[in-house]
Design a protein around this motif. Structure first.
Motif, short mmCIF file in Angstrom:
data_model
loop_
_atom_site.label_atom_id
_atom_site.label_comp_id
_atom_site.label_asym_id
_atom_site.label_seq_id
_atom_site.Cartn_x
_atom_site.Cartn_y
_atom_site.Cartn_z
N THR A 145 -1.79 7.46 5.82
CA THR A 145 -1.78 6.19 5.40
C THR A 145 -1.75 4.63 6.21
OG1 THR A 145 1.14 6.67 5.67
CG2 THR A 145 -0.11 7.30 3.41
N VAL A 146 -2.12 4.20 5.15
CA VAL A 146 -2.73 2.98 6.12
C VAL A 146 -1.54 1.65 4.85
CG1 VAL A 146 -4.38 2.94 7.04
CG2 VAL A 146 -4.30 1.91 4.77
N SER A 147 -0.89 0.78 5.51
CA SER A 147 0.29 0.06 4.63
C SER A 147 -0.34 -1.70 5.76
CB SER A 147 1.80 -0.33 4.93
OG SER A 147 2.55 0.80 4.25
N VAL A 148 -0.66 -2.67 4.12
CA VAL A 148 -1.56 -3.47 4.42
C VAL A 148 -0.72 -4.29 3.32
CG1 VAL A 148 -3.36 -5.20 3.85
CG2 VAL A 148 -3.91 -2.70 4.22
N ARG A 149 -0.38 -6.04 5.01
CA ARG A 149 0.25 -6.82 3.81
C ARG A 149 -0.97 -7.94 4.67
NH1 ARG A 149 5.58 -9.13 3.30
NH2 ARG A 149 5.78 -11.31 4.06
N VAL A 150 -0.85 -9.07 3.28
CA VAL A 150 -1.81 -10.31 3.42
C VAL A 150 -0.61 -11.24 3.49
CG1 VAL A 150 -3.91 -11.18 2.58
CG2 VAL A 150 -3.76 -8.89 2.00
N THR A 151 -1.47 -12.61 4.01
CA THR A 151 -0.48 -13.74 4.49
C THR A 151 -0.89 -14.79 4.06
OG1 THR A 151 0.06 -13.82 5.88
CG2 THR A 151 1.96 -12.80 4.82
N VAL A 152 -1.65 -15.47 2.96
CA VAL A 152 -2.64 -16.65 2.94
C VAL A 152 -1.56 -18.32 2.55
CG1 VAL A 152 -4.58 -17.95 1.84
CG2 VAL A 152 -4.18 -15.66 2.08
N PRO A 153 -2.01 -19.28 3.74
CA PRO A 153 -0.85 -20.10 3.27
C PRO A 153 -1.04 -20.77 1.94
CG PRO A 153 -1.99 -20.37 5.63
CD PRO A 153 -3.10 -19.21 4.75
N GLY A 154 0.18 -21.11 1.19
CA GLY A 154 0.23 -21.75 0.41
C GLY A 154 -0.18 -20.64 -1.12
N GLU A 155 0.37 -19.40 -0.25
CA GLU A 155 0.10 -18.62 -1.35
C GLU A 155 1.23 -17.23 -0.88
OE1 GLU A 155 -2.44 -18.37 -3.71
OE2 GLU A 155 -4.22 -19.10 -3.31
N PRO A 156 2.01 -16.80 -2.78
CA PRO A 156 2.15 -15.71 -2.68
C PRO A 156 2.06 -13.82 -1.43
CG PRO A 156 1.88 -15.90 -4.31
CD PRO A 156 1.32 -17.06 -3.85
N PRO A 157 2.25 -13.49 -1.01
CA PRO A 157 2.34 -12.80 -0.09
C PRO A 157 2.03 -11.73 -0.89
CG PRO A 157 4.68 -12.35 0.61
CD PRO A 157 3.93 -14.16 0.01
N GLU A 158 0.91 -10.56 0.03
CA GLU A 158 0.88 -9.34 -1.08
C GLU A 158 1.08 -7.88 -0.08
OE1 GLU A 158 -3.48 -10.23 -3.84
OE2 GLU A 158 -3.49 -9.56 -1.56
#
Length: 504
Positions: A145-158
């Motif tokens: 499996t893979v786990s993905v974390r996305v963080t964008v400035p000014g937005e809540p992380p996914e």
């Protein structure tokens, strides 16, 4: 047992349809700039949370400094003042989409050994966004499996934990921020992978330039194809375009919506016009460039408002808040009521204080005012369009026409392909009379009896013998409840061109 589900509660989520209701007159469409989201594709939203989910939060920066666009604040003002439904068309100039390369290597099940991580929409909003991917080999608990974390400035992380490698690109389509685009063939099956591995990527390369005139004109044409909106606003137009280009887009909008007879544009004085002299001259360029019927499709409100912002307060155009008030009054009283003397909510002050002589000059130029009054706060002070013609001057008059046209279209539309006959005429008259009776009972029309409030004529005078049997003409006259001129509509049903509504 196998095949049986454990008892309990199961939650499923089905995608919501657009739920368009063409008879409503409180639905707005906003054409403007937003932080992210699809460009040139209309999105239907029913709350401020829907706006943030689809287009991101307002940045709070000054206009022109990236993300400080007026349209998000106008949308927030619309919903905070009682608006229930809006369509949004994001307008964007030449733009590139932020991206990063992910070289995963020969991991069986991935769509390719190399993928591009691409932001979901163009613009600078995703620059600096970080994508962390963690790979875990198969264990007794299951396959790799893979786990993905996305963080964008000014937005809540996914966070997307424990995703199987097959179909990974499709599963990442649930992200608001990124997509995985394979670059090359898939790796050979059956290759052993590492026990674990990590990748960290930073998105970059996104650009966002101010839109040109053609981008706004494309959005104007797109909104005309939506049957539901009855109110139109372009909150960023005055910042993005100046002088002749701005005026031409406004006139293009009015020429587009005038033949529809079913929507009103609420405009803002461009923020660069700091003085009343400039605002009056700008209004004069609009009134000089269009006829009375065309100008009856637009109302201008000034000055702008100051609204709360994460950096304190900021000035925004008034159009979004005004549309919210119109939508609120529509739900409370009905479309044929003027927004004049109604209170604006969720704004703290006017963007500019204007002495009474200057207010009078703006009023004489056809500009409706927003005022701050003692004991009531911010109040809409005017309910007129830009037209000087009494038949097109009052917003309440125009919106009653819009309501009737929408209702008559719904009643008469199914009859378009019928052949002109006494039976068809009777059916059409009955359908339109039913619509007008509803308006009369709601108090929108004048008179003590229905025959004093409206008249529907579809006889040999309007359809003489020998007329094309595929064409039927019906004339409708309506007396509004408030002191205005009669509204006269002419309906033409033609098998070759559908239903045509002409305002006499």
């Amino acid at each position: 047992m196998a095949g049986e589900a454990l008892p309990g509660v199961s939650l499923t989520s089905a995608p919501r349809g657009d739920g368009a209701e063409p008879l409503r007159t409180d639905v707005a469409v906003f054409l403007g700039r937003l932080r992210r989201g699809p460009v040139g594709a209309p999105v239907r939203v029913e709350s401020w949370n829907d706006v943030v989910a689809a287009f991101g939060p307002p940045q709070g920066a000054a206009p022109g400094q990236g993300g400080g666009h007026a349209t998000p604040y106008a949308l927030r003002g619309f919903f905070e003042n009682g608006g229930r439904t809006a369509w949004v068309v994001r307008v964007c100039g030449p733009a590139a989409t932020a991206r990063a390369a992910w070289t995963a290597g020969p991991l069986s099940g991935l769509p390719a050994e190399r993928c591009h991580v691409v932001a979901t929409s163009p613009g600078t909003w995703a620059n600096g966004g970080r994508v962390a991917i963690r790979y875990q080999a198969s264990t007794v608990a299951g396959p790799p499996t893979v786990s993905v974390r996305v963080t964008v400035p000014g937005e809540p992380p996914e966070i997307f934990p424990g995703l199987p490698l097959p179909g990974l690109a499709d599963r990442m389509a649930a992200s608001r921020y990124i997509r995985l685009v394979p670059d090359g063939p898939p790796p050979p099956p059956g290759l052993p992978g590492p026990i674990s591995r990590s990748w960290d990527m930073t998105l970059g390369g996104g650009t966002d330039l101010p839109p040109a005139r053609d981008a706004y004109e494309d959005a104007v044409a797109l909104q005309a194809e939506l049957p539901e909106p009855a109110l139109v606003a372009l909150p960023d137009l005055g910042t993005d375009l100046a002088a002749d280009a701005h005026t031409e887009v406004v006139l293009t909008l009015l020429r587009t919506i005038a033949p529809l007879h079913d929507r009103l544009a609420v405009l803002d004085v461009p923020p660069a016009l700091a003085s009343v002299d400039e605002a009056v001259a700008w209004a004069g360029t609009l009134t000089a460039g269009g006829d009375a019927a065309l100008l009856g499709c637009a109302a201008v409100y000034h000055p702008g408002l100051r609204v709360p912002d994460r950096h304190g307060t900021r000035a925004v155009p008034a159009s979004g808040h005004v549309l919210g008030v119109i939508a609120r009054l529509d739900a409370e009283r009905g479309a044929p009521h003027t927004p004049a003397n109604a209170v604006i909510l969720e704004a703290v002050d006017l963007a500019a204080e204007l002495p009474e002589p200057q207010q009078a000059r703006l009023f004489d130029a056809g500009v409706d005012l927003v005022r701050c009054t003692r004991g009531r706060g911010l109040v809409i002070w005017g309910g007129r369009t830009l037209s000087a013609d009494p038949r097109h001057r009052h917003i309440a008059h125009r919106r009653l026409t819009h309501l009737l046209v929408r209702a008559i279209r719904r009643a008469a539309g199914p009859l378009v392909f019928e052949v002109n006959s006494p039976e068809l005429r009777l059916t059409l008259v009955r359908a339109i009379t039913s619509v007008l009776l509803s308006a009369f009972r709601s108090g929108a029309l004048a008179g003590a009896r229905p025959e004093q409030a409206f008249r529907v004529a579809c006889d040999d005078t309007h359809n003489p013998p020998g007329q094309d049997p595929g064409r039927l003409v019906c004339e409708v006259e309506v007396a509004p409840a408030v002191p205005m001129e009669f509204i006269r509509l002419r309906l033409v049903l033609g098998q070759d061109r559908g239903l045509e509504v002409i305002e006499a």
